[in-house]
Design a protein around this motif. Sequence first.
Motif, PDB file in Angstrom:
ATOM      1  N   HIS A 125       0.830  -1.209   0.000  1.00  0.00           N
ATOM      2  CA  HIS A 125       0.000   0.000   0.000  1.00  0.00           C
ATOM      3  C   HIS A 125       0.864   1.257   0.000  1.00  0.00           C
ATOM      4  CE1 HIS A 125      -4.140  -1.752   1.367  1.00  0.00           C
ATOM      5  NE2 HIS A 125      -3.546  -2.485   0.449  1.00  0.00           N
ATOM      6  N   GLY A 126       2.039   1.178  -0.638  1.00  0.00           N
ATOM      7  CA  GLY A 126       2.906   2.324  -0.778  1.00  0.00           C
ATOM      8  C   GLY A 126       3.750   2.649   0.424  1.00  0.00           C
ATOM      9  N   VAL A 127       3.748   1.798   1.450  1.00  0.00           N
ATOM     10  CA  VAL A 127       4.441   2.098   2.708  1.00  0.00           C
ATOM     11  C   VAL A 127       5.385   0.956   3.048  1.00  0.00           C
ATOM     12  CG1 VAL A 127       4.151   2.675   5.146  1.00  0.00           C
ATOM     13  CG2 VAL A 127       2.446   3.426   3.483  1.00  0.00           C
ATOM     14  N   GLY A 128       6.557   1.304   3.630  1.00  0.00           N
ATOM     15  CA  GLY A 128       7.564   0.300   3.927  1.00  0.00           C
ATOM     16  C   GLY A 128       7.670  -0.110   5.372  1.00  0.00           C
ATOM     17  N   ALA A 129       6.841   0.430   6.271  1.00  0.00           N
ATOM     18  CA  ALA A 129       6.882   0.045   7.683  1.00  0.00           C
ATOM     19  C   ALA A 129       6.068  -1.233   7.859  1.00  0.00           C
ATOM     20  CB  ALA A 129       6.325   1.162   8.561  1.00  0.00           C
ATOM     21  N   ILE A 130       6.746  -2.392   7.876  1.00  0.00           N
ATOM     22  CA  ILE A 130       6.091  -3.694   7.898  1.00  0.00           C
ATOM     23  C   ILE A 130       6.583  -4.492   9.094  1.00  0.00           C
ATOM     24  CG2 ILE A 130       5.815  -5.880   6.660  1.00  0.00           C
ATOM     25  CD1 ILE A 130       6.061  -4.323   4.064  1.00  0.00           C
ATOM     26  N   VAL A 131       5.681  -5.075   9.835  1.00  0.00           N
ATOM     27  CA  VAL A 131       6.015  -5.926  10.972  1.00  0.00           C
ATOM     28  C   VAL A 131       6.087  -7.373  10.489  1.00  0.00           C
ATOM     29  CG1 VAL A 131       5.164  -6.854  13.162  1.00  0.00           C
ATOM     30  CG2 VAL A 131       5.051  -4.394  12.717  1.00  0.00           C
ATOM     31  N   ILE A 132       7.167  -8.075  10.854  1.00  0.00           N
ATOM     32  CA  ILE A 132       7.336  -9.487  10.511  1.00  0.00           C
ATOM     33  C   ILE A 132       7.212 -10.306  11.789  1.00  0.00           C
ATOM     34  CG2 ILE A 132       8.856 -11.222   9.491  1.00  0.00           C
ATOM     35  CD1 ILE A 132      10.189  -8.993   7.914  1.00  0.00           C
ATOM     36  N   MET A 133       6.360 -11.331  11.749  1.00  0.00           N
ATOM     37  CA  MET A 133       6.082 -12.129  12.938  1.00  0.00           C
ATOM     38  C   MET A 133       6.206 -13.614  12.617  1.00  0.00           C
ATOM     39  SD  MET A 133       2.776 -10.049  14.402  1.00  0.00           S
ATOM     40  CE  MET A 133       3.213 -10.334  16.110  1.00  0.00           C
TER      41      MET A 133
END
Length: 643
Positions: free
Chosen positions: A94-102
Amino acid sequence: MKKTVLASFCAALLVNGGVMAASTYQLDPVVVTANRVEQKAFDAQADVAVVTAKEIKARQYTNLGDVLKDIPGMTVQHYGSTGENYSSNRMYTHGVGAIVIMVDGMRINREGDVSAAYEFPHMDTIERVEVLKGPGSTLYGADAAGGVINVITKKGTHGVHSSLEVISGSFGKREMTFNSRGALGGFFYRLSAGNSKIGNYTDSYSHYVRQETSVKKYDVTLGHKFDKDSFVALNYNRYMSDYIRPSNGGYIGTTYPKDIYDWKDKTKINHHKGDLVSKDKHGIKDNERFSLNWNQKLDDHFKNQLVIFQNKRFFNDGGWGKDYTTSGVTEQLTYRGNNHIVVAGIDYSKDSGDKAAKWSKDIEVTNKAFFLQDEFTFAPDWTITPGVRYTNNSKGGSKTTKDLVFGYNNGTANAYVSYREFFVLPQQFQWFSPDYGNPNLKPTTGYGLEAGVRYRMQDDLLLSATVFRTKLENLIVYKSTPKPGTYENKSQETADGATLGIEKVLNDKFRAKVYYTYTHIPALSGQNENRDGYIPKGQVNVDLDYINGKFQSVFIARGIFNRPGTKANENKVPDSMKTFWVADLAVTYTPSDSVSAFFKVNNIFDKFYTDMLYNANPNVEENMENWYPAPGRNFQFGMEFKF
């Protein structure tokens, strides 16, 4: 012409009838990431993608980054062939790079470092990968502005099941992995141990790129299952790598002749190798994860989940790196009533940094949060889901973020609209780096608007559509002047887009998926952190499965449209670098339950392109030292023995 071909293909899917082969194809897998409660993917009122263990095996993915690259609407950018030998890989949704990986609900990445996606022990330990696209801040952290990647692992089955997999391929690729899992009398275990090596690779123009890498990885889980919905599991994971990469761009050598490329006449390309390793960098990684995961069904209405974890991350990349530890706990209580599904919990984590790492100093940052969400069914087929999260960070301050989702689901059609806020803290090196840091940086705030619909036209035909807008305030960008530069807050950025998808089971042998994603981000001139030009305006994902007895083949294609790179150099980028297709083919043969073999061709058409963008044109002089082309056509062969 391309639009006509795509439209014709989609029309063919609609008119071709078929019989649903439920045992082989699954258009409606289970997910938990959308709202931390297990549900069918069709019922999730969010933009969620799922890749199952069967799909991972059929596509012969060797790391989590490969899985994510084929998720519709995701943009994955990494250096080199594997993404292993660099820490600045990027992912966007969605155009954003702040992603949480779990992993199983436990967060494994900090500081927005998506390299954790390339450091997963082994694909055979995965039950499924769930990707929540768009903000997921209320349940997963205020900084989950772009989305959430949640890896669900296998928990063991009755008896003991072990396997040995060996892989050989282009560029000196060698990999061997032992896996074992099982259960007896309520106790279960999972064990994975492996090592892999790969040498330098070549792009489609036969230029050599440095990436020698050796990896060792271990994963151990011990647990006890009390009943269908209750278990306790202790997990230990270690990932170690040793690699060499060039310090100034991808090509081996210290000089870069300007006649390296001739876009009109490929025969004039200078196959320059240069002098080896004089400026190459040696890197090491040694990362460990510990976690205790306790899921307990208290009664018919209440379920509790407790996760205690510690992540240690260390790497040194030719003199700079990171050395820090994150410890934390997440406690979640879920209530299921006749008309309510309530999720409430607390998150606590502490990041401790070591001044031995060049990009940090002795630090200790704590983060505390409380979250609450209620999915309220107020009429048949209608729900409204408000949510709130309060975050207190010892460095970035406090913020309350809110969600609201309004949905309708009658079993055939599932439609929703949502509003979700987020609060993205600066990464630690952006605050604390002695060279580039800015202690006065403010967190990025914003919201995401989304509307989506899934329509089950038939049991074997699924249509979907999503539109979104993401708006960010106080966007953090890197300002390169005066040298050495620093990070600062830019005013704002807006991303608008849409995704259209069709999944069709054509018959008992064929299945097809086609997705198209459009993203538009207005340019921020001169800011290389701006995602305009990094994210393609258009992206097409095609996935074709064919199964016939003991053979299975999968054709995967990704079309990139209008991705020019940095705005300042857009008019210098050749059209062949802005718009292109990349395709892979995997074929698996399973003669018996105990033996299987596969053959895979990556980049079938030997396309010259790059994943990692500073500029999309290596002819731009200031970009030569940052040019990492993707590998040319390459091959893998592997066998798995089960016992």
